[in-house]
Design an enzyme around this catalytic site. Structure first.
Site, mmCIF file in Angstrom:
data_model
loop_
_atom_site.group_PDB
_atom_site.id
_atom_site.type_symbol
_atom_site.label_atom_id
_atom_site.label_comp_id
_atom_site.label_asym_id
_atom_site.label_seq_id
_atom_site.Cartn_x
_atom_site.Cartn_y
_atom_site.Cartn_z
ATOM 1 N N ARG A 126 13.476 11.674 -18.490
ATOM 2 C CA ARG A 126 13.517 12.895 -19.296
ATOM 3 C C ARG A 126 12.151 13.171 -19.932
ATOM 4 O O ARG A 126 11.803 14.305 -20.223
ATOM 5 C CB ARG A 126 14.595 12.814 -20.373
ATOM 6 C CG ARG A 126 14.675 14.054 -21.259
ATOM 7 C CD ARG A 126 16.019 14.157 -21.969
ATOM 8 N NE ARG A 126 16.297 13.017 -22.826
ATOM 9 C CZ ARG A 126 15.884 12.917 -24.103
ATOM 10 N NH1 ARG A 126 15.174 13.887 -24.645
ATOM 11 N NH2 ARG A 126 16.205 11.862 -24.823
ATOM 12 N N TYR A 151 12.154 40.164 -16.487
ATOM 13 C CA TYR A 151 13.240 39.485 -15.792
ATOM 14 C C TYR A 151 14.443 39.415 -16.737
ATOM 15 O O TYR A 151 14.300 39.208 -17.947
ATOM 16 C CB TYR A 151 12.795 38.096 -15.365
ATOM 17 C CG TYR A 151 13.922 37.200 -14.911
ATOM 18 C CD1 TYR A 151 14.649 37.499 -13.762
ATOM 19 C CD2 TYR A 151 14.273 36.069 -15.642
ATOM 20 C CE1 TYR A 151 15.696 36.689 -13.344
ATOM 21 C CE2 TYR A 151 15.317 35.258 -15.237
ATOM 22 C CZ TYR A 151 16.025 35.568 -14.090
ATOM 23 O OH TYR A 151 17.060 34.775 -13.692
ATOM 24 N N ASP A 173 4.434 35.664 -17.344
ATOM 25 C CA ASP A 173 5.315 35.303 -16.236
ATOM 26 C C ASP A 173 4.622 35.688 -14.938
ATOM 27 O O ASP A 173 4.495 36.872 -14.604
ATOM 28 C CB ASP A 173 6.654 36.037 -16.367
ATOM 29 C CG ASP A 173 7.658 35.659 -15.270
ATOM 30 O OD1 ASP A 173 7.248 35.047 -14.264
ATOM 31 O OD2 ASP A 173 8.843 35.994 -15.420
ATOM 32 N N LYS A 222 11.108 29.899 -6.742
ATOM 33 C CA LYS A 222 10.746 30.974 -5.842
ATOM 34 C C LYS A 222 9.658 30.540 -4.857
ATOM 35 O O LYS A 222 9.905 29.735 -3.974
ATOM 36 C CB LYS A 222 10.326 32.200 -6.643
ATOM 37 C CG LYS A 222 11.276 32.577 -7.803
ATOM 38 C CD LYS A 222 12.734 32.699 -7.412
ATOM 39 C CE LYS A 222 13.599 33.410 -8.434
ATOM 40 N NZ LYS A 222 14.044 32.638 -9.591
#
Length: 397
Positions: free
Chosen positions: A65, A118, A190, A215
């Protein structure tokens, strides 16, 4: 770790070379393909060694983590391609933006953002942050002066997205970054649609850039991941928030990102070429009212696109003549393109934009940012562009 000092031989290399070799120094073993450190935890070799690992921020051999060698290798390649000092991989693009925003703002702070973001970012700004006393003002990204007018004494962050999803509007990144720096405000960009192969926000003055690595970085529609990149000191603070929120990426998914990055430069070039060919075809088609693609001379911000982008990307949208019925007719008749959300994979994907964004935006909010009933968003893949054009032509009928 992604912030480790790079060897001299990695300096001044082309992006294609960096995509393949930027992380080799982090794994000196004999394996050509990097190993996957598929482990949740790591042993200390002594009490002193364990103590050192447990007290070193973002140690990649303590507990996954907090970090992992496979993640560190992928982060090194991402940072090299973006021209960033450091990178932090997360479990999704939304994990990247939420960890970053929650690091940078506190109760009583103000954010300036775009009306066209988005959908997940839109929900973060309008539905989530107000619960914690953080307000935001959204402006038309095409109007740089609107960003300045929206600033308040308590503005701490400006969030931008260019090109924006799904109508491909652009933000003047240099102008907004300059505006923010003069007031000590952080800019968060972004860059998912463009990738660092087509656009370099950090070089234009933005402080931080994040991507949905799902993506183009992954590139094969088989993983969910995100990344935020920028100065190492700022990334350490974001990592602290990220480790508390727990949105860590699994080692295998990090390995898939690393695999995808190997071919990113050649894939992006083909995405660019195919999208421009499809956009030019659609622009001339009698069943299409309008095409949104920054590489077209007809795009109202084409000059800005040429100024701040080296390529125009694989994303476009078009408005079918006849509105929603015409859009649905097209979507029902395509053969090669898949009717699916997401983008950036090797295959072409198409969605009815209004339907795709309906779980984030009301019909009124969608209309405000240009999502018309007949708008179709296209993620142009790596198929032969002639085949795609033929399929689109018969589907438009």
């Amino acid at each position: 770790m992604s912030a480790s000092k790079k060897p001299e031989y990695l300096k001044n290399l082309a992006e294609e070379t960096l995509a393949v070799h930027a992380a080799r120094h982090l794994d000196p073993g004999a394996a050509v393909a990097p190993p996957i450190y598929q482990t949740a935890t790591f042993r200390g070799f002594s009490t002193e060694d364990f103590a050192k690992r447990s007290h070193t921020p973002r140690h990649d051999e303590f507990y996954t983590r907090y970090g992992n060698p496979t993640l560190s290798q992928a982060e090194a390649v991402l940072a090299a391609l973006e021209g960033a000092e450091s990178a932090l991989l997360t479990a999704s693009g939304m994990a990247a933006v939420t960890s970053t925003v929650l690091t940078l703002v506190n109760r009583g702070d103000h954010i300036v953002a775009q009306t066209n973001h988005y959908g997940g970012t839109y929900s973060l700004l309008n539905n989530f942050l107000p619960r914690f006393g953080v307000e935001s003002t959204q402006v038309d990204q095409r109007d740089t002066a609107a960003f300045e007018r929206a600033l308040k004494p308590n503005t701490k962050l400006i969030i931008v997205e260019s090109p924006s999803n799904p109508v491909m509007r652009l933000t003047d990144l240099r102008a907004v970054a300059k505006l923010a720096k003069g007031r000590g405000i952080v800019t968060l960009m972004d860059g998912t649609f463009a990738t660092p192969l087509n656009q370099r926000p950090l070089e234009m003055g933005c402080d931080l850039v994040f991507h949905s690595a799902t993506k183009y970085f992954g590139g094969h529609s088989d993983l969910i991941a995100g990344v935020v990149m920028g100065p190492a000191a700022r990334l350490e603070k974001i990592w602290s928030t990220h480790s508390i929120l727990g949105g860590c990426l699994a080692p295998f998914d990090a390995w898939l990102v690393l695999r995808g990055l190997r071919t990113l430069p050649i894939r992006v070039r083909q995405h660019n070429e195919n999208a421009l060919a499809v956009a030019r075809f659609l622009e001339k088609h009698p069943k299409v009212d309008k095409v949104h693609y920054p590489g077209l001379q007809s795009h109202p911000q084409h000059d800005l696109a040429k100024k701040q982008m080296s390529g125009f990307g694989g994303m476009l949208s078009f408005e079918a003549k006849g509105g929603e019925d015409a859009a649905n007719r097209f979507l029902s008749r395509v053969h090669l393109a898949s009717r699916a959300p997401s983008l950036g994979g090797v295959e072409t994907l198409v969605v009815h934009a209004a339907l795709n964004f309906s779980h984030y935006l009301s019909a009124e909010a969608a209309a405000e940012i240009g999502i018309t009933p007949g708008l179709v968003r296209v993620s142009v893949g790596l198929e032969n562009s002639r085949d795609l054009i033929a399929d689109f032509d018969q589907a438009l009928g």
